[in-house]
Scaffold this active site. Structure first.
Site, PDB file in Angstrom:
ATOM      1  N   TYR A 151      -1.534  -0.465  10.165  1.00  0.00           N
ATOM      2  CA  TYR A 151      -1.752  -0.978   8.687  1.00  0.00           C
ATOM      3  C   TYR A 151      -0.404  -0.611   7.966  1.00  0.00           C
ATOM      4  O   TYR A 151      -0.066  -1.158   7.312  1.00  0.00           O
ATOM      5  CB  TYR A 151      -3.147  -0.570   8.510  1.00  0.00           C
ATOM      6  CG  TYR A 151      -3.383  -0.585   6.995  1.00  0.00           C
ATOM      7  CD1 TYR A 151      -3.621  -1.899   6.284  1.00  0.00           C
ATOM      8  CD2 TYR A 151      -3.104   0.299   6.038  1.00  0.00           C
ATOM      9  CE1 TYR A 151      -3.840  -2.222   4.988  1.00  0.00           C
ATOM     10  CE2 TYR A 151      -3.240   0.218   4.594  1.00  0.00           C
ATOM     11  CZ  TYR A 151      -3.678  -0.989   4.204  1.00  0.00           C
ATOM     12  OH  TYR A 151      -3.669  -1.203   2.750  1.00  0.00           O
ATOM     13  N   SER A 192       0.821  -1.184   0.203  1.00  0.00           N
ATOM     14  CA  SER A 192      -0.093   0.160  -0.107  1.00  0.00           C
ATOM     15  C   SER A 192       0.912   1.353   0.062  1.00  0.00           C
ATOM     16  O   SER A 192       2.182   1.150   0.523  1.00  0.00           O
ATOM     17  CB  SER A 192      -0.837   0.003   1.127  1.00  0.00           C
ATOM     18  OG  SER A 192      -1.588   1.257   1.315  1.00  0.00           O
TER      19      SER A 192
HETATM   20  P1  NAP Z   1     -11.632  -5.481   0.431  1.00  0.00           P
HETATM   21  O1  NAP Z   1     -12.489  -4.760  -0.853  1.00  0.00           O
HETATM   22  O2  NAP Z   1     -12.038  -5.194   1.981  1.00  0.00           O
HETATM   23  O3  NAP Z   1     -11.510  -7.070   0.146  1.00  0.00           O
HETATM   24  C1  NAP Z   1     -10.798  -7.630   1.001  1.00  0.00           C
HETATM   25  C2  NAP Z   1     -10.525  -9.247   0.428  1.00  0.00           C
HETATM   26  O4  NAP Z   1      -9.748  -9.978   1.370  1.00  0.00           O
HETATM   27  C3  NAP Z   1     -11.844 -10.038   0.587  1.00  0.00           C
HETATM   28  O5  NAP Z   1     -11.841 -10.823  -0.526  1.00  0.00           O
HETATM   29  C4  NAP Z   1     -11.693 -10.848   1.745  1.00  0.00           C
HETATM   30  O6  NAP Z   1     -12.629 -12.023   1.914  1.00  0.00           O
HETATM   31  C5  NAP Z   1     -10.303 -11.007   2.104  1.00  0.00           C
HETATM   32  N1  NAP Z   1      -9.853 -11.337   3.419  1.00  0.00           N
HETATM   33  C6  NAP Z   1      -9.976 -10.301   4.243  1.00  0.00           C
HETATM   34  N2  NAP Z   1      -9.484 -10.823   5.346  1.00  0.00           N
HETATM   35  C7  NAP Z   1      -8.993 -12.216   5.046  1.00  0.00           C
HETATM   36  C8  NAP Z   1      -8.331 -12.979   5.794  1.00  0.00           C
HETATM   37  N3  NAP Z   1      -8.260 -13.152   7.066  1.00  0.00           N
HETATM   38  N4  NAP Z   1      -8.269 -14.232   5.215  1.00  0.00           N
HETATM   39  C9  NAP Z   1      -8.422 -14.607   4.081  1.00  0.00           C
HETATM   40  N5  NAP Z   1      -8.887 -13.588   3.072  1.00  0.00           N
HETATM   41  C10 NAP Z   1      -9.352 -12.242   3.847  1.00  0.00           C
HETATM   42  O7  NAP Z   1     -10.174  -5.226   0.311  1.00  0.00           O
HETATM   43  P2  NAP Z   1      -9.493  -4.274  -1.000  1.00  0.00           P
HETATM   44  O8  NAP Z   1      -9.542  -2.898  -0.982  1.00  0.00           O
HETATM   45  O9  NAP Z   1      -9.699  -5.205  -2.319  1.00  0.00           O
HETATM   46  O10 NAP Z   1      -7.926  -4.557  -0.513  1.00  0.00           O
HETATM   47  C11 NAP Z   1      -7.076  -5.954  -1.182  1.00  0.00           C
HETATM   48  C12 NAP Z   1      -5.915  -5.567  -0.766  1.00  0.00           C
HETATM   49  O11 NAP Z   1      -5.175  -4.156  -1.138  1.00  0.00           O
HETATM   50  C13 NAP Z   1      -5.384  -5.551   0.858  1.00  0.00           C
HETATM   51  O12 NAP Z   1      -4.265  -6.205   1.178  1.00  0.00           O
HETATM   52  C14 NAP Z   1      -5.267  -3.957   1.079  1.00  0.00           C
HETATM   53  O13 NAP Z   1      -4.541  -3.645   2.290  1.00  0.00           O
HETATM   54  C15 NAP Z   1      -4.656  -3.527  -0.184  1.00  0.00           C
HETATM   55  N6  NAP Z   1      -4.799  -2.021  -0.784  1.00  0.00           N
HETATM   56  C16 NAP Z   1      -6.209  -1.638  -0.639  1.00  0.00           C
HETATM   57  C17 NAP Z   1      -6.221  -0.240  -0.792  1.00  0.00           C
HETATM   58  C18 NAP Z   1      -7.573   0.411  -1.082  1.00  0.00           C
HETATM   59  O14 NAP Z   1      -7.676   1.526  -1.077  1.00  0.00           O
HETATM   60  N7  NAP Z   1      -8.519  -0.267  -1.318  1.00  0.00           N
HETATM   61  C19 NAP Z   1      -5.112   0.584  -0.870  1.00  0.00           C
HETATM   62  C20 NAP Z   1      -3.992   0.080  -0.705  1.00  0.00           C
HETATM   63  C21 NAP Z   1      -3.719  -1.370  -0.408  1.00  0.00           C
HETATM   64  P3  NAP Z   1     -14.120 -12.011   2.189  1.00  0.00           P
HETATM   65  O15 NAP Z   1     -14.821 -11.522   1.052  1.00  0.00           O
HETATM   66  O16 NAP Z   1     -14.490 -13.232   2.626  1.00  0.00           O
HETATM   67  O17 NAP Z   1     -14.479 -11.155   3.501  1.00  0.00           O
END
Ligand code: NAP
Length: 250
Positions: A159, A145
């Site tokens: 985080y 991130s």
């Molecule tokens: P999201 O929409 O909240 O989706 C999270 C995903 O991770 C879901 O598929 C969830 O599964 C799964 N998950 C959560 N906890 C888990 C666990 N303990 N074991 C297995 N799976 C788990 O998040 P996102 O925004 O796509 O983020 C994905 C990645 O990108 C993360 O690492 C996040 O830190 C990173 N990121 C995101 C952003 C942003 O702005 N969105 C920015 C920088 C980095 P369920 O569907 O079963 O809940």
């Protein structure tokens, strides 16, 4: 005909992971879609892939649990019989807090899922892909991130620190396995419009942060997926240990 390569996407059910799973399938990967609680979302990703003529299956596993990580990889072994790529994408945020308000339980959850889970999953992938272990090589993309560089003050410094660990994992593991046919890279997404922000109690965060982004808008999950698929592809064959910002200039 050669067998299609197999990709495991942790947290493949929603947001960035779902976009990666769908794009990977459209580019010829067979995809293992991991989720932890939202079976319906994972099944929808699998169905979309199958409807488009691809192959996928959903695997329930909490990457914050070491035994479930092992079982997840064994399920991929049984289902597809090979592994060629891992996207270490599953990750969580938490409610906004200052460091002087955080307790050990919060930190333990954050680090167990975001850091320990990613390192253990990378190890399982290397055991299957590294030529040192008899594998045919492969590639890992870790989802870090921009928080790793910006620190997320007054929101979630814990985080941000967990994502800095992902950057260091990427650099170290890339060098450790570079001569064993395994490339390891990372993406640092900026503010991406997913449900992650609502899970941290800030449902409007992506929209609210837009003015602080040089491009003046949040990114989309598919824009992150494009970069992930590039790093997974043979087009990136001489790239390892790289960390690519996908952040609209932030
Ligand atoms: P999201 O929409 O909240 O989706 C999270 C995903 O991770 C879901 O598929 C969830 O599964 C799964 N998950 C959560 N906890 C888990 C666990 N303990 N074991 C297995 N799976 C788990 O998040 P996102 O925004 O796509 O983020 C994905 C990645 O990108 C993360 O690492 C996040 O830190 C990173 N990121 C995101 C952003 C942003 O702005 N969105 C920015 C920088 C980095 P369920 O569907 O079963 O809940």
């Amino acid at each position: 005909m050669t067998e299609a390569p197999v990709l495991l996407v942790t947290g493949g059910s929603r947001g960035i992971g779902a976009a990666v799973s769908l794009l990977a399938a459209s580019q010829g990967w067979r995809v293992a879609v991991n989720y932890t609680s939202n079976r319906q979302a994972a099944e929808e990703v699998v169905n979309a892939i199958e409807t488009a003529g691809g192959e996928a299956f959903a695997i329930k596993a909490d990457v914050g649990n070491a035994a479930e990580i092992v079982a997840m990889f064994e399920a991929v072994d049984r289902h597809f019989g090979r592994l060629d790529g891992l996207v270490n994408n599953a990750g969580v945020v938490d409610q906004p807090q200052r460091v002087d308000e955080m307790n050990a339980d919060r930190l333990d959850r954050m680090m167990r899922i975001n850091v320990t889970g990613a390192i253990l999953a990378a190890g399982e992938a290397v055991r299957r892909m590294s030529t040192k272990h008899g594998g045919r090589g492969g590639t890992i993309v870790n989802i870090s991130s921009m928080a790793a560089k910006l620190g997320s003050p007054s929101q979630y410094v814990d985080y941000a620190a967990s994502k800095a660990a992902i950057d260091t994992l990427t650099i170290g593991l890339a060098r450790e396995v570079a001569a064993e046919g395994v490339r390891v890279n990372a993406i640092r997404p900026g503010v991406i419009d997913t449900e992650l922000h609502a899970s941290g109690g800030l449902p409007d965060r992506a929209r609210d942060m837009a003015p602080s982004v040089p491009m003046q808008r949040p990114g989309r999950a598919d824009e992150v997926a494009d970069a992930v698929l590039y790093l997974l592809s043979p087009a990136a064959s001489y790239i390892t240990g790289a960390i690519l910002d996908v952040s609209g200039g932030r």
